[in-house]
Design an enzyme around this catalytic site. Structure first.
Site, PDB file in Angstrom:
ATOM      1  N   GLY A  49      -9.635  19.741  29.922  1.00 42.09           N
ATOM      2  CA  GLY A  49      -8.668  19.421  28.870  1.00 42.09           C
ATOM      3  C   GLY A  49      -9.098  18.232  28.025  1.00 42.09           C
ATOM      4  NE  ARG A 106     -14.742  28.862  41.277  1.00 38.36           N
ATOM      5  CZ  ARG A 106     -15.859  29.560  41.270  1.00 38.36           C
ATOM      6  NH1 ARG A 106     -16.186  30.288  42.311  1.00 38.36           N
ATOM      7  NH2 ARG A 106     -16.655  29.551  40.218  1.00 38.36           N
ATOM      8  CG  ASN A 135      -4.561  27.028  39.557  1.00 37.99           C
ATOM      9  OD1 ASN A 135      -4.128  25.931  39.901  1.00 37.99           O
ATOM     10  ND2 ASN A 135      -5.846  27.237  39.348  1.00 37.99           N
ATOM     11  CB  VAL A 167      -8.774  27.069  30.316  1.00 36.57           C
ATOM     12  CG1 VAL A 167     -10.140  26.718  30.871  1.00 36.57           C
ATOM     13  CG2 VAL A 167      -8.821  27.027  28.792  1.00 36.57           C
ATOM     14  CG  ASN A 218     -10.921  29.973  36.839  1.00 32.33           C
ATOM     15  OD1 ASN A 218     -11.017  31.032  36.230  1.00 32.33           O
ATOM     16  ND2 ASN A 218     -11.870  29.042  36.827  1.00 32.33           N
ATOM     17  NE  ARG A 235     -21.285  28.444  33.208  1.00 36.17           N
ATOM     18  CZ  ARG A 235     -20.120  28.360  33.834  1.00 36.17           C
ATOM     19  NH1 ARG A 235     -19.519  29.456  34.261  1.00 36.17           N
ATOM     20  NH2 ARG A 235     -19.557  27.186  34.077  1.00 36.17           N
ATOM     21  CG  HIS A 288     -14.158  33.699  34.302  1.00 37.67           C
ATOM     22  ND1 HIS A 288     -15.401  33.416  33.820  1.00 37.67           N
ATOM     23  CD2 HIS A 288     -13.727  32.550  34.896  1.00 37.67           C
ATOM     24  CE1 HIS A 288     -15.711  32.166  34.104  1.00 37.67           C
ATOM     25  NE2 HIS A 288     -14.706  31.623  34.763  1.00 37.67           N
TER      26      HIS A 288
HETATM   27  P1  A3D Z   1      -8.930  18.989  36.606  1.00 35.73           P
HETATM   28  O1  A3D Z   1      -9.920  18.010  36.136  1.00 35.73           O
HETATM   29  O2  A3D Z   1      -8.405  18.887  38.005  1.00 35.73           O
HETATM   30  O3  A3D Z   1      -7.692  18.958  35.596  1.00 35.73           O
HETATM   31  C1  A3D Z   1      -6.516  19.676  35.805  1.00 35.73           C
HETATM   32  C2  A3D Z   1      -5.380  18.824  35.282  1.00 35.73           C
HETATM   33  O4  A3D Z   1      -4.177  19.612  35.345  1.00 35.73           O
HETATM   34  C3  A3D Z   1      -5.127  17.547  36.095  1.00 35.73           C
HETATM   35  O5  A3D Z   1      -5.231  16.417  35.254  1.00 35.73           O
HETATM   36  C4  A3D Z   1      -3.722  17.727  36.637  1.00 35.73           C
HETATM   37  O6  A3D Z   1      -2.986  16.533  36.701  1.00 35.73           O
HETATM   38  C5  A3D Z   1      -3.132  18.690  35.614  1.00 35.73           C
HETATM   39  N1  A3D Z   1      -1.966  19.405  36.107  1.00 35.73           N
HETATM   40  C6  A3D Z   1      -1.713  19.876  37.342  1.00 35.73           C
HETATM   41  N2  A3D Z   1      -0.508  20.456  37.372  1.00 35.73           N
HETATM   42  C7  A3D Z   1       0.014  20.359  36.133  1.00 35.73           C
HETATM   43  C8  A3D Z   1       1.219  20.776  35.540  1.00 35.73           C
HETATM   44  N3  A3D Z   1       2.151  21.427  36.235  1.00 35.73           N
HETATM   45  N4  A3D Z   1       1.408  20.504  34.236  1.00 35.73           N
HETATM   46  C9  A3D Z   1       0.471  19.857  33.512  1.00 35.73           C
HETATM   47  N5  A3D Z   1      -0.695  19.433  34.021  1.00 35.73           N
HETATM   48  C10 A3D Z   1      -0.917  19.679  35.319  1.00 35.73           C
HETATM   49  O7  A3D Z   1      -9.492  20.498  36.451  1.00 35.73           O
HETATM   50  P2  A3D Z   1     -10.472  21.040  35.313  1.00 35.73           P
HETATM   51  O8  A3D Z   1     -10.058  20.459  34.006  1.00 35.73           O
HETATM   52  O9  A3D Z   1     -11.871  20.929  35.760  1.00 35.73           O
HETATM   53  O10 A3D Z   1     -10.087  22.597  35.341  1.00 35.73           O
HETATM   54  C11 A3D Z   1      -8.804  23.017  34.931  1.00 35.73           C
HETATM   55  C12 A3D Z   1      -8.612  24.506  35.197  1.00 35.73           C
HETATM   56  O11 A3D Z   1      -9.498  25.257  34.386  1.00 35.73           O
HETATM   57  C13 A3D Z   1      -8.913  24.949  36.637  1.00 35.73           C
HETATM   58  O12 A3D Z   1      -8.035  25.966  37.042  1.00 35.73           O
HETATM   59  C14 A3D Z   1     -10.320  25.501  36.546  1.00 35.73           C
HETATM   60  O13 A3D Z   1     -10.629  26.397  37.588  1.00 35.73           O
HETATM   61  C15 A3D Z   1     -10.251  26.169  35.195  1.00 35.73           C
HETATM   62  N6  A3D Z   1     -11.526  26.406  34.545  1.00 35.73           N
HETATM   63  C16 A3D Z   1     -11.723  27.643  34.020  1.00 35.73           C
HETATM   64  C17 A3D Z   1     -12.903  27.944  33.380  1.00 35.73           C
HETATM   65  C18 A3D Z   1     -13.128  29.293  32.813  1.00 35.73           C
HETATM   66  O14 A3D Z   1     -14.185  29.601  32.322  1.00 35.73           O
HETATM   67  C19 A3D Z   1     -12.050  30.264  32.830  1.00 35.73           C
HETATM   68  C20 A3D Z   1     -13.907  26.977  33.267  1.00 35.73           C
HETATM   69  C21 A3D Z   1     -13.662  25.710  33.799  1.00 35.73           C
HETATM   70  C22 A3D Z   1     -12.448  25.423  34.430  1.00 35.73           C
END
Ligand code: A3D
Length: 310
Positions: free
Chosen positions: A15, A83, A96, A119, A121, A152, A176
């Site tokens: 984010g 993950r 999630n 986004v 997962n 990738r 995905h």
């Molecule tokens: P991370 O850095 O843990 O960030 C997730 C954020 O979500 C944290 O700051 C949490 O505080 C916040 N959060 C948790 N619950 C809530 C809620 N109820 N409301 C608002 N915010 C909340 O994770 P990340 O940024 O690395 O990844 C985020 C998600 O994206 C995960 O599910 C990953 O698996 C997914 N992801 C998907 C892809 C794809 O290609 C689809 C790629 C990378 C990450």
């Protein structure tokens, strides 16, 4: 004229990096939301303090108040748990699903006219869930995965060819997950078809399918975020600026590739109204079989969530 605003729910790795890409590439202003007190505010302030150096005029506002996403043109949902090593995307399902549910309730309330890009997962399943919870037209809800998986794959092809990555184009279809479909029949370099040895072709398919896991294994805590954030930014740009080039996205299919009323990774044109058109590519029989298997796996996950109480 009102400046376009992207609300990003979840100020974690993906984010916050997506926020950085959006402002530094001059794509939109950003409202960065997180439930953790101070996290989004701190990252937003840090990003804004870079503005004089980066030389952009965009704004990021960090918040824990959903009211602040009101009026957002696009909402990107990155809230969720990433993950951990040894954890499958499916392990994340229940965790999630609960988060996506609470996020969607608030998007519906505060940004009912937005385009929603998921986004979180497991991507295809969460996108389907979000679409059902939001009740928006399905063309306004879609997921980010294909741009990343294809990027990738493009990078791995460029390594095999010894050329700059941007000269290569290729597409990944399907869910995905481990059964995603890297379409090796459509690989191009400078617009011309690419021929690789069978060993290279197979290695590229395998490395692309395991692209996320490869990074999880290296990082040990968390998952990929630079390339995912770039992919989000490209999709937001395509939406806000009606970019004509089609992108691979997780979109709602109504019979394309034989996929009926289900979300699946396909190639689509994006614009201000969301998904404008899904473009079907000619696939080899092998790719068609892989796509069918991938879609079946996503379908099983969707049914699993539908049967869950969360
Ligand atoms: P991370 O850095 O843990 O960030 C997730 C954020 O979500 C944290 O700051 C949490 O505080 C916040 N959060 C948790 N619950 C809530 C809620 N109820 N409301 C608002 N915010 C909340 O994770 P990340 O940024 O690395 O990844 C985020 C998600 O994206 C995960 O599910 C990953 O698996 C997914 N992801 C998907 C892809 C794809 O290609 C689809 C790629 C990378 C990450």
């Amino acid at each position: 004229m009102k400046k376009p605003v992207t609300a990003i729910i979840g100020a974690g790795q993906v984010g916050a990096t997506a926020a950085q890409r959006l402002i530094e590439k001059n794509i939109s202003n950003v409202v960065l939301f997180d439930i953790v007190e101070g996290l989004a505010e701190g990252k937003a302030l840090d990003l804004m303090e870079a503005a004089p150096v980066e030389g952009h005029n965009r704004e990021v506002k960090g918040t824990t108040r959903y009211e602040d996403i009101a009026g957002a043109d696009v909402v990107v949902v990155t809230a969720g748990m990433p993950r951990k090593p040894g954890m499958s995307r499916e392990d994340l399902l229940v965790l999630n699903a609960k988060i996506v549910k609470s996020v969607c309730e608030n998007i519906k309330k505060f940004a009912p006219n937005s385009i929603v890009i998921t986004v979180t997962n497991p991507l295809d399943i969460m996108t389907d869930l979000a679409a059902k919870l939001l009740g928006f037209p399905k063309s306004r809800v879609f997921g980010m995965a294909g741009v990343l998986d294809s990027a990738r794959m493009r990078y791995f092809i460029s390594l095999a060819l010894g050329v700059e990555p941007h000269r290569v184009s290729s597409i990944v279809l399907g869910g995905h997950g481990d059964l995603m479909v890297p379409v090796t029949s459509q690989m191009l370099c400078d617009g011309k078809p690419v021929t690789l040895s069978e060993a290279d072709r197979k290695a590229i398919i395998e490395r692309t399918q395991n692209g996320g896991a490869e990074i999880v294994k290296l990082l040990k805590t968390g998952s990929a975020f630079y390339a995912p954030a770039s992919s989000v930014a490209q999709m937001v740009d395509a939406v806000l600026n009606d970019k004509p080039a089609p992108l691979p996205v997780c979109a709602h299919c109504k019979g394309e590739y034989g996929v009926q009323d289900m979300y699946c990774g396909v190639v689509a044109k994006l614009g201000k109204e969301g998904i404008k058109e899904i473009i079907q590519l000619p696939l080899t029989p092998d790719e068609q079989r892989m796509l069918k298997e991938s879609v079946e796996k996503v379908g099983a996950g969707i049914r699993e969530v539908a049967a869950m109480a969360f």
